[in-house]
Design an enzyme around this catalytic site. Structure first.
Site, PDB file in Angstrom:
ATOM      1  N   LEU A 160      37.053  25.440  22.753  1.00  0.00           N
ATOM      2  CA  LEU A 160      37.978  24.586  23.509  1.00  0.00           C
ATOM      3  C   LEU A 160      39.389  25.184  23.483  1.00  0.00           C
ATOM      4  O   LEU A 160      40.346  24.545  23.057  1.00  0.00           O
ATOM      5  CB  LEU A 160      37.959  23.166  22.944  1.00  0.00           C
ATOM      6  CG  LEU A 160      38.382  22.059  23.905  1.00  0.00           C
ATOM      7  CD1 LEU A 160      37.476  21.994  25.121  1.00  0.00           C
ATOM      8  CD2 LEU A 160      38.385  20.694  23.198  1.00  0.00           C
ATOM      9  N   GLY A 161      39.469  26.428  23.951  1.00  0.00           N
ATOM     10  CA  GLY A 161      40.778  27.071  24.120  1.00  0.00           C
ATOM     11  C   GLY A 161      41.332  26.690  25.485  1.00  0.00           C
ATOM     12  O   GLY A 161      40.974  25.655  26.045  1.00  0.00           O
ATOM     13  N   ARG A 162      42.169  27.565  26.033  1.00  0.00           N
ATOM     14  CA  ARG A 162      42.807  27.198  27.299  1.00  0.00           C
ATOM     15  C   ARG A 162      41.806  27.096  28.447  1.00  0.00           C
ATOM     16  O   ARG A 162      41.895  26.201  29.276  1.00  0.00           O
ATOM     17  CB  ARG A 162      43.939  28.177  27.624  1.00  0.00           C
ATOM     18  CG  ARG A 162      45.215  27.705  26.936  1.00  0.00           C
ATOM     19  CD  ARG A 162      46.337  28.652  27.112  1.00  0.00           C
ATOM     20  NE  ARG A 162      46.189  29.808  26.247  1.00  0.00           N
ATOM     21  CZ  ARG A 162      47.163  30.662  25.994  1.00  0.00           C
ATOM     22  NH1 ARG A 162      48.330  30.510  26.555  1.00  0.00           N
ATOM     23  NH2 ARG A 162      46.964  31.678  25.189  1.00  0.00           N
ATOM     24  N   ILE A 163      40.824  28.011  28.454  1.00  0.00           N
ATOM     25  CA  ILE A 163      39.817  27.948  29.527  1.00  0.00           C
ATOM     26  C   ILE A 163      38.937  26.718  29.326  1.00  0.00           C
ATOM     27  O   ILE A 163      38.683  25.959  30.267  1.00  0.00           O
ATOM     28  CB  ILE A 163      38.973  29.244  29.550  1.00  0.00           C
ATOM     29  CG1 ILE A 163      39.862  30.418  29.966  1.00  0.00           C
ATOM     30  CG2 ILE A 163      37.777  29.097  30.488  1.00  0.00           C
ATOM     31  CD1 ILE A 163      39.254  31.794  29.734  1.00  0.00           C
ATOM     32  N   ARG A 215      32.034  36.366  27.006  1.00  0.00           N
ATOM     33  CA  ARG A 215      31.617  37.746  26.810  1.00  0.00           C
ATOM     34  C   ARG A 215      30.106  37.791  26.648  1.00  0.00           C
ATOM     35  O   ARG A 215      29.532  36.938  25.961  1.00  0.00           O
ATOM     36  CB  ARG A 215      32.253  38.329  25.534  1.00  0.00           C
ATOM     37  CG  ARG A 215      33.753  38.545  25.627  1.00  0.00           C
ATOM     38  CD  ARG A 215      34.089  39.688  26.584  1.00  0.00           C
ATOM     39  NE  ARG A 215      35.495  40.010  26.574  1.00  0.00           N
ATOM     40  CZ  ARG A 215      36.320  39.815  27.607  1.00  0.00           C
ATOM     41  NH1 ARG A 215      35.874  39.291  28.732  1.00  0.00           N
ATOM     42  NH2 ARG A 215      37.581  40.169  27.528  1.00  0.00           N
ATOM     43  N   GLU A 254      27.799  45.684  30.379  1.00  0.00           N
ATOM     44  CA  GLU A 254      28.240  45.756  31.782  1.00  0.00           C
ATOM     45  C   GLU A 254      28.492  47.198  32.194  1.00  0.00           C
ATOM     46  O   GLU A 254      29.003  47.972  31.380  1.00  0.00           O
ATOM     47  CB  GLU A 254      29.521  44.927  31.944  1.00  0.00           C
ATOM     48  CG  GLU A 254      29.249  43.454  31.720  1.00  0.00           C
ATOM     49  CD  GLU A 254      30.535  42.617  31.620  1.00  0.00           C
ATOM     50  OE1 GLU A 254      31.613  43.127  31.962  1.00  0.00           O
ATOM     51  OE2 GLU A 254      30.419  41.470  31.203  1.00  0.00           O
ATOM     52  N   HIS A 261      31.316  39.956  36.569  1.00  0.00           N
ATOM     53  CA  HIS A 261      32.511  39.782  35.720  1.00  0.00           C
ATOM     54  C   HIS A 261      33.763  39.628  36.600  1.00  0.00           C
ATOM     55  O   HIS A 261      34.681  40.459  36.559  1.00  0.00           O
ATOM     56  CB  HIS A 261      32.677  40.950  34.739  1.00  0.00           C
ATOM     57  CG  HIS A 261      33.637  40.647  33.625  1.00  0.00           C
ATOM     58  ND1 HIS A 261      33.548  41.235  32.382  1.00  0.00           N
ATOM     59  CD2 HIS A 261      34.714  39.802  33.555  1.00  0.00           C
ATOM     60  CE1 HIS A 261      34.535  40.776  31.605  1.00  0.00           C
ATOM     61  NE2 HIS A 261      35.258  39.911  32.299  1.00  0.00           N
TER      62      HIS A 261
HETATM   63  C1  8YV Z   1      39.269  41.242  32.761  1.00  0.00           C
HETATM   64  C2  8YV Z   1      38.796  39.559  31.145  1.00  0.00           C
HETATM   65  O1  8YV Z   1      40.492  41.521  32.243  1.00  0.00           O
HETATM   66  O2  8YV Z   1      40.914  38.629  30.654  1.00  0.00           O
HETATM   67  C3  8YV Z   1      39.891  39.137  30.234  1.00  0.00           C
HETATM   68  O3  8YV Z   1      39.709  39.307  29.018  1.00  0.00           O
HETATM   69  O4  8YV Z   1      37.706  39.783  30.766  1.00  0.00           O
HETATM   70  C4  8YV Z   1      39.028  39.762  32.589  1.00  0.00           C
HETATM   71  O5  8YV Z   1      40.009  38.977  33.150  1.00  0.00           O
HETATM   72  C5  8YV Z   1      39.230  41.680  34.151  1.00  0.00           C
HETATM   73  O6  8YV Z   1      37.962  41.468  34.606  1.00  0.00           O
HETATM   74  C6  8YV Z   1      39.608  43.132  34.330  1.00  0.00           C
HETATM   75  O7  8YV Z   1      38.811  43.955  33.567  1.00  0.00           O
END
Ligand code: 8YV
Length: 316
Positions: A155-158, A235, A264, A282
């Site tokens: 439950l962080g900012r996202i 992730r 990825e 992603h």
């Molecule tokens: C990537 C992300 O930065 O903020 C992050 O940690 O995973 C993404 O926003 C973006 O996809 C560029 O690599």
């Protein structure tokens, strides 16, 4: 007019968009490098002069990269993930690390969209119509989204922005986070598995700690159960991916919406043909508006550091 000799030198590791390169080139001398592991070789003598590095969270700023750049003062990341950046080493070295904390809304939006897509079978319905299946057939009913139980891992900012969005869909919201949020009325759970057991939708929004193991494993997916939907905008390596593949393919869970993967850009083959899975490359933070804001934030951090000695959005 900046004299060439006044221009600070920057290492640019990995791919960056034209705006970033064009803006930074006006004031700085840029040294592109393809990989963080070969920066010293790629830059040659310039490595000893470089004072700033521009890169992405997925590349990160390791202690080895910092040590390859002895005059490094600032590392500006295009994103917010810090799991591949050695913050402790940066503190010891006095290197300021900055992120682009302008992307949370977009990531929360995509998590919501993935959950709705999987439950209402939007992408699957689109494939069905395009494949000419409609005439003579009835598309099977999907699963309801509104009013159901959402579990948020992290439950962080996202996670908080996602919870606000889910509230508008009359969802019952629970969460698991090692740091409880007493300021919020969402229901805390003592473990991820207990949260999964009580959720119809399980969202992974946690920050990815380095070497921290899996947050979502076979037990958690079993607890989510055959009616449950899993969404990952965090992730890939926080999830036991073979267990996830098995869960969606054998119906241990109802489906999954995935923006991130363990290795990825490689996506496990069985996911490519699974109709109960929605896949994204992603791109949770990838709207035109947010990517532009991220570009500007990254550039501003570098500019501000070299003109005022202060970064705009440093990691505390
Ligand atoms: C990537 C992300 O930065 O903020 C992050 O940690 O995973 C993404 O926003 C973006 O996809 C560029 O690599």
């Amino acid at each position: 007019m900046i004299q060439l000799s006044d221009r600070a030198e920057l290492a640019v590791v990995g791919f960056h968009r034209d705006y970033v390169i064009d803006e930074l080139s006006r004031e700085f001398t840029l040294h592109p490098a393809g990989s963080p592991d070969t920066v010293a070789d790629e830059l040659g003598p310039a490595a000893t002069r470089v004072r700033g590095v521009v890169t992405t969270p997925m590349v990160g700023v390791s202690s080895a990269l910092m040590d390859a750049l002895p005059k490094l003062e600032i590392a500006s990341l295009f994103g917010v993930g810090l799991e591949r950046t050695d913050l402790e080493h940066a503190r010891e070295r006095g290197v300021v690390v900055t992120t682009t904390p302008v992307l949370y809304e977009d990531v929360a939006d995509l998590a919501l969209v993935l959950a709705i897509d999987v439950s209402r079978r939007v992408s699957a319905g689109d494939r069905w119509v395009r494949a000419g299946q409609w005439p003579g057939h009835v598309y099977p009913p999907a699963r309801r989204f509104s009013g159901r139980r959402a579990g948020i891992l992290g439950l962080g900012r996202i996670g908080r922005m996602l919870a606000r969005r889910l509230t508008a869909f009359d969802m019952e919201i629970g969460y698991y986070d090692p740091r409880p949020a007493p300021d919020l009325s969402y229901r805390p759970y003592p473990s991820a598995v207990e949260l999964a057991r009580e959720s119809d939708f399980l969202f992974l929004c946690a920050a990815g700690a380095p070497g921290g193991g899996h947050i979502v494993d076979a037990d958690i997916l079993a607890a989510l159960g055959p009616e449950g939907v899993f969404v990952n905008v965090a992730r890939g390596w926080l999830v036991d991916e073979p267990a996830l593949v098995d869960a969606v393919v054998t119906g241990k869970i109802a489906g999954a919406g995935l923006d991130v993967f363990d290795d990825e850009p490689h996506v496990p083959e069985p996911l490519l043909t699974a109709d109960n899975v929605v896949l994204q490359p992603h791109v949770a933070s990838s709207s035109v508006e947010t990517r532009r804001a991220m570009d500007e934030c990254m550039v501003e951090n570098i500019r501000s550091w070299f003109s005022t000695g202060k970064a705009v959005t440093p990691v505390p």
